[in-house]
Design an enzyme around this catalytic site. Sequence first.
Site, PDB file in Angstrom:
ATOM      1  N   CYS A  80     -90.872 -71.174  81.360  1.00 33.30           N
ATOM      2  CA  CYS A  80     -90.962 -70.875  82.864  1.00 33.30           C
ATOM      3  C   CYS A  80     -91.660 -69.585  82.822  1.00 33.30           C
ATOM      4  CB  CYS A  80     -89.876 -71.694  83.747  1.00 33.30           C
ATOM      5  SG  CYS A  80     -89.539 -71.699  84.312  1.00 33.30           S
ATOM      6  N   HIS A 182     -88.337 -76.402  80.789  1.00 30.77           N
ATOM      7  CA  HIS A 182     -86.921 -75.874  80.439  1.00 30.77           C
ATOM      8  C   HIS A 182     -86.697 -76.547  78.627  1.00 30.77           C
ATOM      9  CE1 HIS A 182     -85.740 -72.401  83.322  1.00 30.77           C
ATOM     10  NE2 HIS A 182     -86.884 -73.546  83.713  1.00 30.77           N
ATOM     11  N   GLU A 184     -84.635 -75.531  77.105  1.00 30.84           N
ATOM     12  CA  GLU A 184     -83.259 -75.477  76.766  1.00 30.84           C
ATOM     13  C   GLU A 184     -81.980 -76.595  78.243  1.00 30.84           C
ATOM     14  OE1 GLU A 184     -85.152 -73.506  78.601  1.00 30.84           O
ATOM     15  OE2 GLU A 184     -84.123 -72.532  80.200  1.00 30.84           O
TER      16      GLU A 184
END
Lengths: 201, 242
Positions: A80, A182, A184
């Site tokens: 990001c 993202h 994650e």
Amino acid sequence: MIAIIDYNLGNIGSVQNIITKVGYESIITNNIDDILRADKLILPGVGSFDNGIINLKSLKLIEPLTKKVLIEKTPILGICLGMQLFCKNSGEGQLPGLNFIDAEVINFNCAPLKIPHMGWNTINIIKKSKLYNHLEINSRFYFVHSYYLNCNDTSDILTTTTYGYDFVSSIERENIFGCQFHPEKSHKYGVQLIKNFIELI
Amino acid sequence: MIKRRIIPCLLINDNILVKTVQFKNPKYVGDPIMAVKIFNDKEVDELIVIDISKNDNINFDLLTKLANQSFMPLTYGGHIKTMEDAKKILNIGFEKICINSVVLENKNIISDFAKAFGSQSVVICINIKKDIFGKHCVYDTKTKKITNLDPCDYAASIEKLGAGEILLQSVDKDGLMKGFDIELITKISKTVSIPIIALGGAGNITDLELALQSGASAAAAGSLFVFYGPHKAVLINYNNNS
């Protein structure tokens, strides 16, 4: 050792969680020696461009990072804002970026669609890469951003994503990797991408 | 193209998972850690966790356990008062913080949070209850009373201050599973351009679709994802393909 660079912007905990899930150890750090010793670097980040650069600067991380990435060619993954900081500059701020890749950060112009581009979206693979090993075309990833990369060297583009129009959603240039989404926060797709970055890059 | 977000909203009351009806009678539903694990396995689009405990503390220990097993976007709301609170929650691994009563006391906290963490991390929950004349009013969970704030004006002022999203919840529809307050969703989503997450009343998939067609960017639900069948047996469910 994988070093997750902590420059006081964003979701550091979840990046470490996903690396643990994949089965590897990592450290969250802004210590210059730790960073210089790392085999792999991850630059996460949620926030504004200038704040990112200011924080990296005040932690004296710009020089060691540049050395690691551009001279030693240590693999780095920007997530990001982390990826956006690799660019020359950004429409979001005034300060120059890290200048690792030939790109600028520009803002979405996709009315009537809402900004930020927030939610799950798919990717179009432009260039074959180990980063997307086992990630079939219908993989989905979580995005939340108002700005994106405009790559002057189109060979850096790994994937695009459609939101009003196609924009660059991930990049690869030698040892430099970045994704606008993202991983994650992207369930098994994100787990696979992080696993690829750790094991194949 | 972007997928519309369908978001389970979980309520926590003193370490246990509960579900309310019209903001009352919290019913025991299960263990929050187990529930979040199941929702993670079902690959939900996003998850909202709201702590409605009477005490004033943020249960950081529980939040850490929830975040450690979640690889999906997480929002937390409940008892957030300061920048420090917010920062801690974001560091644990939640990417959005949801605030409500603190905003009714001091609206400027929105711009403080937005400046520090970015608008995308700041979700403002607006609870709406109808007055005796059937007019939509902003409801204060702290005093348990409706305020004299007009929902549209309030939503517009929140957007101006830098809120990233609005979690628009109908108190009257909460837990009934009889459908969203569509009139409210239409009205607010026409007023602001930031994303609206509709909450309160979803009883089936059609309700979720209706909320999205009425202008909501995302549809959230509690009962729909924790209860099953006419007798409301507890069963965590979520179908990512519908």
